[in-house]
Scaffold this active site. Structure first.
Site, PDB file in Angstrom:
ATOM      1  N   ARG A  38      48.365  44.179  43.548  1.00  8.05           N
ATOM      2  CA  ARG A  38      47.449  44.481  44.651  1.00  8.05           C
ATOM      3  C   ARG A  38      47.227  43.269  45.570  1.00  8.05           C
ATOM      4  O   ARG A  38      46.830  43.430  46.702  1.00  8.05           O
ATOM      5  CB  ARG A  38      46.106  44.992  44.123  1.00  8.05           C
ATOM      6  CG  ARG A  38      45.319  43.970  43.382  1.00  8.05           C
ATOM      7  CD  ARG A  38      43.951  44.499  42.988  1.00  8.05           C
ATOM      8  NE  ARG A  38      44.042  45.496  41.941  1.00  8.05           N
ATOM      9  CZ  ARG A  38      43.002  45.813  41.153  1.00  8.05           C
ATOM     10  NH1 ARG A  38      41.830  45.243  41.351  1.00  8.05           N
ATOM     11  NH2 ARG A  38      43.137  46.693  40.201  1.00  8.05           N
ATOM     12  N   HIS A  39      47.414  42.065  45.056  1.00  2.00           N
ATOM     13  CA  HIS A  39      47.284  40.902  45.961  1.00  2.00           C
ATOM     14  C   HIS A  39      48.493  39.961  45.825  1.00  2.00           C
ATOM     15  O   HIS A  39      49.376  39.979  46.650  1.00  2.00           O
ATOM     16  CB  HIS A  39      45.928  40.184  45.813  1.00  2.00           C
ATOM     17  CG  HIS A  39      45.368  40.087  44.426  1.00  2.00           C
ATOM     18  ND1 HIS A  39      46.068  39.554  43.362  1.00  2.00           N
ATOM     19  CD2 HIS A  39      44.150  40.431  43.932  1.00  2.00           C
ATOM     20  CE1 HIS A  39      45.312  39.584  42.286  1.00  2.00           C
ATOM     21  NE2 HIS A  39      44.136  40.128  42.575  1.00  2.00           N
ATOM     22  N   THR A  51      38.917  41.362  36.863  1.00  2.00           N
ATOM     23  CA  THR A  51      38.950  41.290  35.406  1.00  2.00           C
ATOM     24  C   THR A  51      37.537  41.496  34.861  1.00  2.00           C
ATOM     25  O   THR A  51      36.630  40.740  35.188  1.00  2.00           O
ATOM     26  CB  THR A  51      39.489  39.910  34.955  1.00  2.00           C
ATOM     27  OG1 THR A  51      40.620  39.595  35.763  1.00  2.00           O
ATOM     28  CG2 THR A  51      39.871  39.922  33.505  1.00  2.00           C
ATOM     29  N   HIS A  57      34.691  32.909  36.432  1.00  2.00           N
ATOM     30  CA  HIS A  57      34.478  34.290  36.848  1.00  2.00           C
ATOM     31  C   HIS A  57      33.066  34.475  37.401  1.00  2.00           C
ATOM     32  O   HIS A  57      32.090  34.217  36.714  1.00  2.00           O
ATOM     33  CB  HIS A  57      34.729  35.320  35.743  1.00  2.00           C
ATOM     34  CG  HIS A  57      35.178  36.636  36.310  1.00  2.00           C
ATOM     35  ND1 HIS A  57      34.318  37.513  36.897  1.00  2.00           N
ATOM     36  CD2 HIS A  57      36.405  37.172  36.452  1.00  2.00           C
ATOM     37  CE1 HIS A  57      34.997  38.547  37.355  1.00  2.00           C
ATOM     38  NE2 HIS A  57      36.266  38.369  37.100  1.00  2.00           N
ATOM     39  N   GLY A  58      33.020  34.885  38.658  1.00  2.00           N
ATOM     40  CA  GLY A  58      31.726  35.180  39.297  1.00  2.00           C
ATOM     41  C   GLY A  58      30.926  33.942  39.673  1.00  2.00           C
ATOM     42  O   GLY A  58      29.758  34.053  40.037  1.00  2.00           O
ATOM     43  N   ASN A  99      41.150  29.853  42.668  1.00  4.53           N
ATOM     44  CA  ASN A  99      41.905  31.102  42.610  1.00  4.53           C
ATOM     45  C   ASN A  99      42.098  31.621  44.042  1.00  4.53           C
ATOM     46  O   ASN A  99      41.124  31.887  44.745  1.00  4.53           O
ATOM     47  CB  ASN A  99      41.133  32.113  41.745  1.00  4.53           C
ATOM     48  CG  ASN A  99      41.867  33.422  41.635  1.00  4.53           C
ATOM     49  OD1 ASN A  99      42.309  33.963  42.638  1.00  4.53           O
ATOM     50  ND2 ASN A  99      41.996  33.939  40.433  1.00  4.53           N
ATOM     51  N   GLU A 150      39.263  29.958  28.191  1.00 10.35           N
ATOM     52  CA  GLU A 150      38.437  29.980  29.390  1.00 10.35           C
ATOM     53  C   GLU A 150      37.283  30.924  29.083  1.00 10.35           C
ATOM     54  O   GLU A 150      37.498  32.118  28.822  1.00 10.35           O
ATOM     55  CB  GLU A 150      39.232  30.478  30.602  1.00 10.35           C
ATOM     56  CG  GLU A 150      38.354  30.546  31.856  1.00 10.35           C
ATOM     57  CD  GLU A 150      39.120  30.902  33.129  1.00 10.35           C
ATOM     58  OE1 GLU A 150      40.326  30.600  33.220  1.00 10.35           O
ATOM     59  OE2 GLU A 150      38.492  31.489  34.028  1.00 10.35           O
ATOM     60  N   GLU A 160      47.326  33.463  35.963  1.00 13.00           N
ATOM     61  CA  GLU A 160      46.591  34.445  35.148  1.00 13.00           C
ATOM     62  C   GLU A 160      47.456  35.674  34.997  1.00 13.00           C
ATOM     63  O   GLU A 160      48.063  36.130  35.972  1.00 13.00           O
ATOM     64  CB  GLU A 160      45.309  34.870  35.863  1.00 13.00           C
ATOM     65  CG  GLU A 160      44.248  33.832  35.868  1.00 13.00           C
ATOM     66  CD  GLU A 160      43.042  34.340  36.649  1.00 13.00           C
ATOM     67  OE1 GLU A 160      42.957  35.538  36.978  1.00 13.00           O
ATOM     68  OE2 GLU A 160      42.193  33.513  36.952  1.00 13.00           O
ATOM     69  N   HIS A 220      46.664  35.299  40.069  1.00 15.18           N
ATOM     70  CA  HIS A 220      46.794  36.360  39.062  1.00 15.18           C
ATOM     71  C   HIS A 220      47.843  37.347  39.554  1.00 15.18           C
ATOM     72  O   HIS A 220      47.637  38.022  40.566  1.00 15.18           O
ATOM     73  CB  HIS A 220      45.423  37.047  38.917  1.00 15.18           C
ATOM     74  CG  HIS A 220      45.357  38.093  37.853  1.00 15.18           C
ATOM     75  ND1 HIS A 220      44.177  38.697  37.490  1.00 15.18           N
ATOM     76  CD2 HIS A 220      46.306  38.659  37.075  1.00 15.18           C
ATOM     77  CE1 HIS A 220      44.407  39.595  36.542  1.00 15.18           C
ATOM     78  NE2 HIS A 220      45.703  39.591  36.269  1.00 15.18           N
ATOM     79  N   HIS A 273      42.536  36.154  46.765  1.00 11.85           N
ATOM     80  CA  HIS A 273      41.978  36.930  47.871  1.00 11.85           C
ATOM     81  C   HIS A 273      42.517  36.528  49.241  1.00 11.85           C
ATOM     82  O   HIS A 273      42.287  37.235  50.218  1.00 11.85           O
ATOM     83  CB  HIS A 273      40.453  36.944  47.795  1.00 11.85           C
ATOM     84  CG  HIS A 273      40.010  37.647  46.545  1.00 11.85           C
ATOM     85  ND1 HIS A 273      40.425  38.933  46.257  1.00 11.85           N
ATOM     86  CD2 HIS A 273      39.291  37.230  45.476  1.00 11.85           C
ATOM     87  CE1 HIS A 273      39.956  39.279  45.072  1.00 11.85           C
ATOM     88  NE2 HIS A 273      39.272  38.262  44.575  1.00 11.85           N
ATOM     89  N   ARG A 296      49.024  40.628  39.104  1.00  8.39           N
ATOM     90  CA  ARG A 296      48.606  41.864  38.434  1.00  8.39           C
ATOM     91  C   ARG A 296      49.762  42.843  38.375  1.00  8.39           C
ATOM     92  O   ARG A 296      50.633  42.842  39.248  1.00  8.39           O
ATOM     93  CB  ARG A 296      47.424  42.499  39.187  1.00  8.39           C
ATOM     94  CG  ARG A 296      46.162  41.661  39.170  1.00  8.39           C
ATOM     95  CD  ARG A 296      45.029  42.425  39.827  1.00  8.39           C
ATOM     96  NE  ARG A 296      44.580  43.502  38.967  1.00  8.39           N
ATOM     97  CZ  ARG A 296      43.483  43.454  38.206  1.00  8.39           C
ATOM     98  NH1 ARG A 296      42.698  42.404  38.239  1.00  8.39           N
ATOM     99  NH2 ARG A 296      43.173  44.471  37.448  1.00  8.39           N
TER     100      ARG A 296
HETATM  101  N1  PXP Z   1      39.071  33.156  35.796  1.00  8.46           N
HETATM  102  C1  PXP Z   1      39.710  34.306  35.486  1.00  8.46           C
HETATM  103  C2  PXP Z   1      40.389  34.402  34.168  1.00  8.46           C
HETATM  104  C3  PXP Z   1      39.752  35.380  36.404  1.00  8.46           C
HETATM  105  O1  PXP Z   1      40.394  36.521  36.071  1.00  8.46           O
HETATM  106  C4  PXP Z   1      39.156  35.218  37.663  1.00  8.46           C
HETATM  107  C5  PXP Z   1      39.261  36.321  38.671  1.00  8.46           C
HETATM  108  O2  PXP Z   1      40.586  36.524  39.051  1.00  8.46           O
HETATM  109  C6  PXP Z   1      38.524  34.000  37.942  1.00  8.46           C
HETATM  110  C7  PXP Z   1      38.470  32.992  36.994  1.00  8.46           C
HETATM  111  C8  PXP Z   1      37.860  33.755  39.266  1.00  8.46           C
HETATM  112  O3  PXP Z   1      36.793  34.636  39.411  1.00  8.46           O
HETATM  113  P1  PXP Z   1      36.054  34.754  40.814  1.00  8.46           P
HETATM  114  O4  PXP Z   1      37.074  35.242  41.795  1.00  8.46           O
HETATM  115  O5  PXP Z   1      34.965  35.732  40.535  1.00  8.46           O
HETATM  116  O6  PXP Z   1      35.557  33.382  41.155  1.00  8.46           O
END
Ligand code: PXP
Length: 243
Positions: free
Chosen positions: A52-53, A104, A194-195, A10, A154, A73, A46, A13, A48
């Site tokens: 924002r990005h 998210t 995520h995370g 992703n 996911e 996304e 993503h 950022h 949004r």
């Molecule tokens: N998967 C989904 C559906 C997400 O919304 C995000 C964050 O945009 C990620 C994965 C990646 O998460 P992270 O940036 O915390 O690795």
């Protein structure tokens, strides 16, 4: 022989840094190319509602330059759906979205929003776009997800990533493992994300049946110090060594 776990990166950022000055660098399209050179399997972004990005221009450009596949996304807002149907990424991942959130925060409530999700899954599928639903490791949500016609889920790993005690971590891992098994048993394909970072990813890699991990923040954060290609390669190595 089991298939190698894939890594989707992703790159939101990279755009966050660019938008800090509303400038034109660093460009997510460059980031996508470097991630691919370093061996990632897909590029995730993503779009949004608040932009924002990632900007609309990025999504159109990424669709043209990504050589692996583009996973967009998105929330089910009419405006974003229209753009997605126009861009036609390889895959869309449907996520819930709140303006005030930092990222998210939870999975989709498929049960509550069933008809809207099902109708949009149909629209995307008709255009040849693969659909994945970002959901909590919860059997009832997964069962509803299957009924929407989506081919993938996911699993949201955020609660696992935030868990502090060993007991909590174990409980969250069990939930993710149970969710993956259940999804596979009803013929859904399974991704997770995520995370996830360089420390907590190995335990997720050991859960059978997950095809792809989507990781952003930890890799882009490390890239500030090590460079993007090295940050991607290190994550690839962590994943390879974990299974
Ligand atoms: N998967 C989904 C559906 C997400 O919304 C995000 C964050 O945009 C990620 C994965 C990646 O998460 P992270 O940036 O915390 O690795």
């Amino acid at each position: 022989m089991s298939k190698q776990l894939k890594l989707g990166i992703n790159i939101d950022h990279v755009a966050t840094v660019r938008q800090a000055r509303r400038g034109n660098t660093p460009d997510p399209a460059y980031a996508a190319a470097l991630c691919e050179l370093a061996g990632c399997d897909s590029i995730v972004c993503h779009l949004r509602e608040d932009r924002r990005h990632i900007q609309d221009r990025d999504v159109y450009l990424l669709k043209q330059v990504v050589k692996t596949y583009l996973n967009l996304e998105m929330a089910l807002s009419d405006e974003i759906v229209k753009i997605a149907l126009d861009v036609k990424p390889y895959q869309v991942t449907l996520v819930p979205e709140k303006r005030e959130e930092l990222t998210t925060e939870g999975g989709l409530d498929v049960i509550k929003n069933f008809e809207k999700i099902r109708d949009n899954v149909k629209k995307f599928t008709k255009k040849g776009i693969r659909v994945s639903l970002f959901i909590e490791p919860d059997r009832r949500q997964i069962e509803a997800g299957k009924k929407t016609g989506a081919g993938f889920i996911e699993i949201h790993t955020g609660r696992y990533a935030d868990a502090k005690t060993e007991q909590e971590i174990k409980r969250e891992l069990e939930k993710i493992s149970d969710a993956a098994n259940y999804a596979l048993s009803i013929n859904l394909r399974v991704n997770a994300g995520h995370g996830l970072d360089y420390k907590n990813t190995p335990a997720i890699c050991r859960i059978k049946g997950i095809e792809e991990l989507n990781i952003g923040y930890s890799i882009i954060g490390r890239a500030v110090f090590t460079g993007l290609e090295s940050a991607v390669r290190e994550m690839r190595d962590v994943m390879k060594e974990s299974v």
